[in-house]
Design an enzyme around this catalytic site. Structure first.
Site, PDB file in Angstrom:
ATOM      1  N   ARG A  12     -46.881 -43.280  74.169  1.00 27.73           N
ATOM      2  CA  ARG A  12     -48.224 -43.616  73.736  1.00 27.73           C
ATOM      3  C   ARG A  12     -48.607 -43.007  72.406  1.00 27.73           C
ATOM      4  O   ARG A  12     -48.999 -43.697  71.489  1.00 27.73           O
ATOM      5  CB  ARG A  12     -49.196 -43.011  74.740  1.00 27.73           C
ATOM      6  CG  ARG A  12     -50.144 -43.818  75.406  1.00 27.73           C
ATOM      7  CD  ARG A  12     -50.451 -43.100  76.707  1.00 27.73           C
ATOM      8  NE  ARG A  12     -49.214 -42.557  77.248  1.00 27.73           N
ATOM      9  CZ  ARG A  12     -48.385 -43.267  77.985  1.00 27.73           C
ATOM     10  NH1 ARG A  12     -48.645 -44.493  78.296  1.00 27.73           N
ATOM     11  NH2 ARG A  12     -47.261 -42.735  78.445  1.00 27.73           N
ATOM     12  N   THR A  13     -48.504 -41.685  72.322  1.00 30.18           N
ATOM     13  CA  THR A  13     -49.086 -41.018  71.155  1.00 30.18           C
ATOM     14  C   THR A  13     -48.374 -41.464  69.882  1.00 30.18           C
ATOM     15  O   THR A  13     -49.011 -41.785  68.886  1.00 30.18           O
ATOM     16  CB  THR A  13     -49.024 -39.487  71.337  1.00 30.18           C
ATOM     17  OG1 THR A  13     -49.665 -39.177  72.573  1.00 30.18           O
ATOM     18  CG2 THR A  13     -49.736 -38.774  70.225  1.00 30.18           C
ATOM     19  N   LYS A  42     -29.882 -28.999  63.301  1.00 29.84           N
ATOM     20  CA  LYS A  42     -28.971 -28.191  62.460  1.00 29.84           C
ATOM     21  C   LYS A  42     -29.544 -26.796  62.236  1.00 29.84           C
ATOM     22  O   LYS A  42     -28.947 -25.985  61.556  1.00 29.84           O
ATOM     23  CB  LYS A  42     -28.789 -28.856  61.100  1.00 29.84           C
ATOM     24  CG  LYS A  42     -28.176 -30.226  61.142  1.00 29.84           C
ATOM     25  CD  LYS A  42     -28.020 -30.745  59.708  1.00 29.84           C
ATOM     26  CE  LYS A  42     -27.660 -32.208  59.688  1.00 29.84           C
ATOM     27  NZ  LYS A  42     -27.863 -32.784  58.345  1.00 29.84           N
ATOM     28  N   ARG A  50     -45.513 -33.706  66.922  1.00 29.92           N
ATOM     29  CA  ARG A  50     -45.503 -33.204  68.309  1.00 29.92           C
ATOM     30  C   ARG A  50     -44.331 -32.255  68.448  1.00 29.92           C
ATOM     31  O   ARG A  50     -43.230 -32.543  67.953  1.00 29.92           O
ATOM     32  CB  ARG A  50     -45.353 -34.368  69.285  1.00 29.92           C
ATOM     33  CG  ARG A  50     -45.070 -33.881  70.702  1.00 29.92           C
ATOM     34  CD  ARG A  50     -45.192 -34.957  71.711  1.00 29.92           C
ATOM     35  NE  ARG A  50     -46.579 -35.354  71.895  1.00 29.92           N
ATOM     36  CZ  ARG A  50     -47.011 -36.101  72.909  1.00 29.92           C
ATOM     37  NH1 ARG A  50     -46.149 -36.532  73.811  1.00 29.92           N
ATOM     38  NH2 ARG A  50     -48.280 -36.417  73.022  1.00 29.92           N
ATOM     39  N   HIS A  67     -54.028 -30.799  72.286  1.00 26.39           N
ATOM     40  CA  HIS A  67     -53.684 -32.194  71.997  1.00 26.39           C
ATOM     41  C   HIS A  67     -54.955 -32.883  71.487  1.00 26.39           C
ATOM     42  O   HIS A  67     -55.551 -33.700  72.177  1.00 26.39           O
ATOM     43  CB  HIS A  67     -53.163 -32.852  73.273  1.00 26.39           C
ATOM     44  CG  HIS A  67     -52.496 -34.171  73.079  1.00 26.39           C
ATOM     45  ND1 HIS A  67     -52.524 -34.870  71.882  1.00 26.39           N
ATOM     46  CD2 HIS A  67     -51.774 -34.932  73.945  1.00 26.39           C
ATOM     47  CE1 HIS A  67     -51.852 -35.995  72.025  1.00 26.39           C
ATOM     48  NE2 HIS A  67     -51.385 -36.054  73.268  1.00 26.39           N
TER      49      HIS A  67
HETATM   50  C1  NCD Z   1     -50.301 -36.365  77.486  1.00 23.68           C
HETATM   51  C2  NCD Z   1     -49.493 -35.329  76.743  1.00 23.68           C
HETATM   52  O1  NCD Z   1     -48.511 -35.659  76.085  1.00 23.68           O
HETATM   53  O2  NCD Z   1     -49.883 -34.180  76.831  1.00 23.68           O
HETATM   54  N1  NCD Z   1     -49.921 -37.667  77.205  1.00 23.68           N
HETATM   55  C3  NCD Z   1     -50.397 -38.280  76.102  1.00 23.68           C
HETATM   56  O3  NCD Z   1     -50.337 -37.806  74.994  1.00 23.68           O
HETATM   57  N2  NCD Z   1     -51.019 -39.442  76.285  1.00 23.68           N
HETATM   58  C4  NCD Z   1     -50.354 -36.091  78.943  1.00 23.68           C
HETATM   59  C5  NCD Z   1     -49.076 -36.000  79.697  1.00 23.68           C
HETATM   60  O4  NCD Z   1     -47.980 -36.061  79.138  1.00 23.68           O
HETATM   61  O5  NCD Z   1     -49.163 -35.869  80.924  1.00 23.68           O
END
Ligand code: NCD
Length: 308
Positions: A57-58, A86, A107, A135
């Site tokens: 998703r993200t 590396k 991320r 997040h």
């Molecule tokens: C969340 C995350 O990555 O923290 N998901 C997301 O970004 N939509 C929640 C999760 O992974 O449970």
């Protein structure tokens, strides 16, 4: 956060003032009404998505957001396919990517890694999830969803249920909602998965009312928003504990018996077992709307940080 080069990044939702959040929401709603006006706002700009940890998703939400603004995207979706494998440092990666792109979404499984990137990059860095910490862009999705469902943020009782220890979306949403008057939290989790002490301290210091419980059904009638979360398997030290705790809460139609007709059910997704699919058709289920809202808010954020 603003770094030594005067570049502003988004690491924590509290980096944005309440007025700035209002303005991002206004932009997102304007994108819904006038999508054409935004189609080429980021023409000639590049977003780099640096994902050292899996995501569907993200990452795709950021990429879709940039494409819908007329920009382009480069990046990687796992640490193995980057020079991190590396041994390159996050600081060096940030300096290198600053030569290729205009903005970074990162991320990382380590808490604080996007901050190291933001200190060293000459372009804005967006924290797209750092370990079990924060997040903020999921929180932007959550805020737009709450705003569209409830018409505002004041005087809401927000239930958060599941893995409140490792769930970074929970920590960022508590930070964000704590700034609105009359908000109170009901924190529903097994003993082992309660919010970390720094989150509890934050609520105490800011005198935000909260209740900690293990019983979802008992508190259900009080809730305006129910934020369900996945038990974060990847952050457990042993599989046995995960297996014991993973199905602590499964939201079924029966458990909603005492809930308000106006309840809004949110979940950052991915869902594993926490919400029965039988709830998907319930008008109170908002988790797929939340996905769309996430893309809109990421568009608004990219526009803001790029200053276009
Ligand atoms: C969340 C995350 O990555 O923290 N998901 C997301 O970004 N939509 C929640 C999760 O992974 O449970």
């Amino acid at each position: 956060m603003v770094n030594k080069y005067g570049v502003r990044s988004l690491l924590n939702i509290l980096d944005l003032s309440v007025e700035e959040l209002d303005s991002l929401i206004a932009t997102a709603l304007d994108i819904v009404d006038n999508p054409q006006a935004y189609r080429s706002r980021c023409q000639g700009k590049k977003l780099a998505t640096l994902f050292f940890e899996p995501s569907t998703r993200t990452r795709l939400s950021f990429e879709a957001a940039m494409y819908e603004l007329g920009g382009q995207v480069i990046g990687f979706s796992e640490a193995n396919s980057s020079s991190a494998s590396k041994g390159e440092s996050v600081a060096d990666t940030a300096k290198v990517i600053s030569c290729y792109a205009d903005i970074i979404a990162m991320r990382h499984p380590k808490e604080g890694a996007p901050m190291v990137a933001a200190m060293n990059a000459t372009i804005p860095v967006i924290n797209a999830g750092d370990g079990g910490h924060n997040h903020p862009t999921q929180t932007l999705a959550d805020l737009l969803t709450i705003y569209r469902e409830k018409g505002g943020f004041e005087n809401l009782t927000i239930g958060m249920c599941g893995d409140l220890k490792f769930g970074r979306t929970v920590h960022s949403l508590i930070d964000a909602m704590s700034r609105y008057p009359g908000v109170q939290f009901v924190l529903i989790s097994p003993e082992e998965l309660k919010v970390p002490s720094y989150v509890r301290q934050f609520m105490e210091e800011h005198q935000i009312p909260f209740l900690q419980t293990t019983d979802l059904e008992q508190v259900m009638p009080n809730l305006d928003v129910l934020y369900m979360t996945r038990v974060q398997r990847e952050r457990f030290f042993n599989e046995e504990d995960y297996l014991r705790l993973k199905d602590s809460y499964v939201l079924t139609p029966a458990k909603l018996t005492g809930a308000k007709a106006t309840l809004s059910i949110l979940h950052p997704l991915p869902r594993v077992n926490e919400i029965s699919v039988a709830i998907d058709e319930d008008p109170r289920a908002c988790y797929f709307k939340q996905v769309l809202n996430g893309k809109l808010m990421r568009m608004a954020l990219i526009l803001k940080l790029l200053g276009v």
